[in-house]
Design a protein around this motif. Structure first.
Motif, PDB file in Angstrom:
ATOM      1  N   ASP A 108      86.089  32.273 -65.713  1.00  0.00           N
ATOM      2  CA  ASP A 108      85.787  33.367 -64.784  1.00  0.00           C
ATOM      3  C   ASP A 108      85.271  34.571 -65.585  1.00  0.00           C
ATOM      4  OD1 ASP A 108      88.030  34.326 -66.065  1.00  0.00           O
ATOM      5  OD2 ASP A 108      89.319  34.308 -64.294  1.00  0.00           O
ATOM      6  N   GLU A 117      82.224  24.818 -63.061  1.00  0.00           N
ATOM      7  CA  GLU A 117      82.419  25.626 -61.854  1.00  0.00           C
ATOM      8  C   GLU A 117      82.021  27.081 -62.097  1.00  0.00           C
ATOM      9  OE1 GLU A 117      83.088  24.982 -58.636  1.00  0.00           O
ATOM     10  OE2 GLU A 117      82.835  22.909 -59.303  1.00  0.00           O
ATOM     11  N   PHE A 118      82.386  27.623 -63.274  1.00  0.00           N
ATOM     12  CA  PHE A 118      82.009  29.000 -63.581  1.00  0.00           C
ATOM     13  C   PHE A 118      80.481  29.124 -63.648  1.00  0.00           C
ATOM     14  CE2 PHE A 118      80.928  32.296 -66.769  1.00  0.00           C
ATOM     15  CZ  PHE A 118      81.272  33.394 -65.992  1.00  0.00           C
ATOM     16  N   LYS A 169      78.354  27.348 -62.151  1.00  0.00           N
ATOM     17  CA  LYS A 169      77.820  27.216 -60.788  1.00  0.00           C
ATOM     18  C   LYS A 169      78.025  28.489 -59.968  1.00  0.00           C
ATOM     19  CE  LYS A 169      78.634  23.248 -58.464  1.00  0.00           C
ATOM     20  NZ  LYS A 169      79.370  21.981 -58.195  1.00  0.00           N
ATOM     21  N   SER A 170      78.973  29.327 -60.413  1.00  0.00           N
ATOM     22  CA  SER A 170      79.262  30.553 -59.660  1.00  0.00           C
ATOM     23  C   SER A 170      78.313  31.699 -60.026  1.00  0.00           C
ATOM     24  CB  SER A 170      80.709  30.996 -59.905  1.00  0.00           C
ATOM     25  OG  SER A 170      80.820  31.574 -61.199  1.00  0.00           O
ATOM     26  N   ARG A 221      74.822  33.863 -60.359  1.00  0.00           N
ATOM     27  CA  ARG A 221      73.810  34.042 -59.306  1.00  0.00           C
ATOM     28  C   ARG A 221      72.578  33.173 -59.582  1.00  0.00           C
ATOM     29  NH1 ARG A 221      69.861  37.890 -61.208  1.00  0.00           N
ATOM     30  NH2 ARG A 221      70.731  39.082 -62.938  1.00  0.00           N
ATOM     31  N   CYS A 267      72.602  29.775 -61.939  1.00  0.00           N
ATOM     32  CA  CYS A 267      73.547  28.705 -61.594  1.00  0.00           C
ATOM     33  C   CYS A 267      72.860  27.342 -61.518  1.00  0.00           C
ATOM     34  CB  CYS A 267      74.234  29.032 -60.269  1.00  0.00           C
ATOM     35  SG  CYS A 267      73.090  29.225 -58.907  1.00  0.00           S
TER      36      CYS A 267
END
Lengths: 293, 20
Positions: free
Chosen positions: A46, A167-168, A170-171, A173, A177
């Motif tokens: 994150d 996942e990070f 993909k998060s 912008r 991503c």
């Protein structure tokens, strides 16, 4: 060529690979599977852990930074050395991360160039053809070399010191991503072939010695070199993976996917250049991507 | 040649940190 010559070529390319590429597949898989002793990567999942990870790298005086500084005088990576260390970072997590990726990519281009020069006969090719082979081959090689660093959940970065989750990524912008997702999809499939570093060394050489790159002046000697490396790869895979049927053919088929990924990747970079006002592309990468496809 | 001057330089000189 005699089998002994082909074996010697495989050994030579494997040694060059170990010499020029600091993070081998063997090391990366050991880190990813937790079998590397104290070498546990810091996980970025994150924004908070991203900041901490950046601090870790900046305070740690990693080999990466040392190498950047070492090469600064050659004008290859100095631009980004200044962007990354000690000065104000550009706005936005995505752009800042993108600059770090560019820095590492430029360094990796240098590593691939040294590896290419170690392929017997490469430096005797027309210099313009050497440039063309690198221009068209190097991004394919870089994408392929991400596979050992990746699993379905994320990727090692910064010489294996950090694991960044998928996942990070993909998060982030758009279009940031979208940049690594195709590489994850490819890597998960490619990793099922279970190639090791010695196989990879030969496969990288095959990719570099592609006689169908646009603008080559003298195709014949390139094709001859590639044919020898192909024979060496075929023999090596038979010996190294006796139970893996049709592995040679399966490996070669991956070259089509790699070409498509490079086309898509370059398109994304062109899009970024248009949409990101502050976007700054490393001069070496600019040179490679200009008029590529 | 001008279009790819960094690549030319990388090909012609060894810039390996080990050798610097």
């Amino acid at each position: 060529p005699e089998a002994a010559d082909l074996r010697a070529l495989a050994r030579h390319l494997y040694e060059a690979y170990l010499k020029y590429f600091p993070l081998t597949k063997a090391k990366a898989r050991a880190i990813l599977s937790g079998k590397s002793g104290d070498n546990v990567p810091f996980v970025i999942h994150d924004i908070k852990s991203l900041m901490e990870g950046e601090q870790l790298i900046n305070n740690g005086q990693t080999s990466f930074q040392e190498q950047q500084i070492a090469t600064a005088g050659h004008g290859v990576t100095h631009t980004f050395t200044h962007c990354n260390i000690g000065s104000e970072p550009p706005d936005g997590v995505e752009l800042r991360f993108f600059y770090s990726c560019q820095s590492r990519s430029a360094e990796a281009v240098r590593e691939v160039t040294e590896f290419a020069k170690s392929i017997p006969g490469f430096v005797n090719l027309d210099l313009n053809d050497q440039v063309t082979l690198l221009k068209y081959g190097v991004i394919e090689v870089l994408i392929l070399m991400m596979s050992p660093l990746m699993n379905k959940d994320g990727t090692l970065i910064s010489y294996g010191q950090i694991f960044m989750t998928r996942e990070f990524l993909k998060s982030l912008r758009k279009p940031f991503c979208q940049m690594l997702e195709p590489k994850f999809d490819f890597s998960v499939k490619f990793n099922t072939l279970e190639l090791d570093d010695s196989d990879m060394a030969l496969f990288l050489a095959v990719i570099i010695l592609s006689g169908d790159r646009p603008g080559l002046l003298n195709v014949k000697p390139i094709e001859q070199l590639q044919e020898t490396v192909l024979h060496s790869l075929e023999l090596h895979l038979k010996i190294n993976h006796p139970d893996s049927l049709q592995l040679f053919a399966k490996v070669l088929q991956k070259m089509t996917d790699l070409r498509q990924m490079v086309t898509d990747h370059v398109q994304l970079i062109q899009l970024l250049k248009k949409t990101e006002v502050d976007m700054f592309l490393h001069p070496l990468l600019q040179e490679i991507m200009k008029d590529l496809y | 040649k001008e279009k790819h001057k960094i690549l030319h330089r990388l090909l012609q000189n060894s810039t390996s940190p080990v050798e610097l």
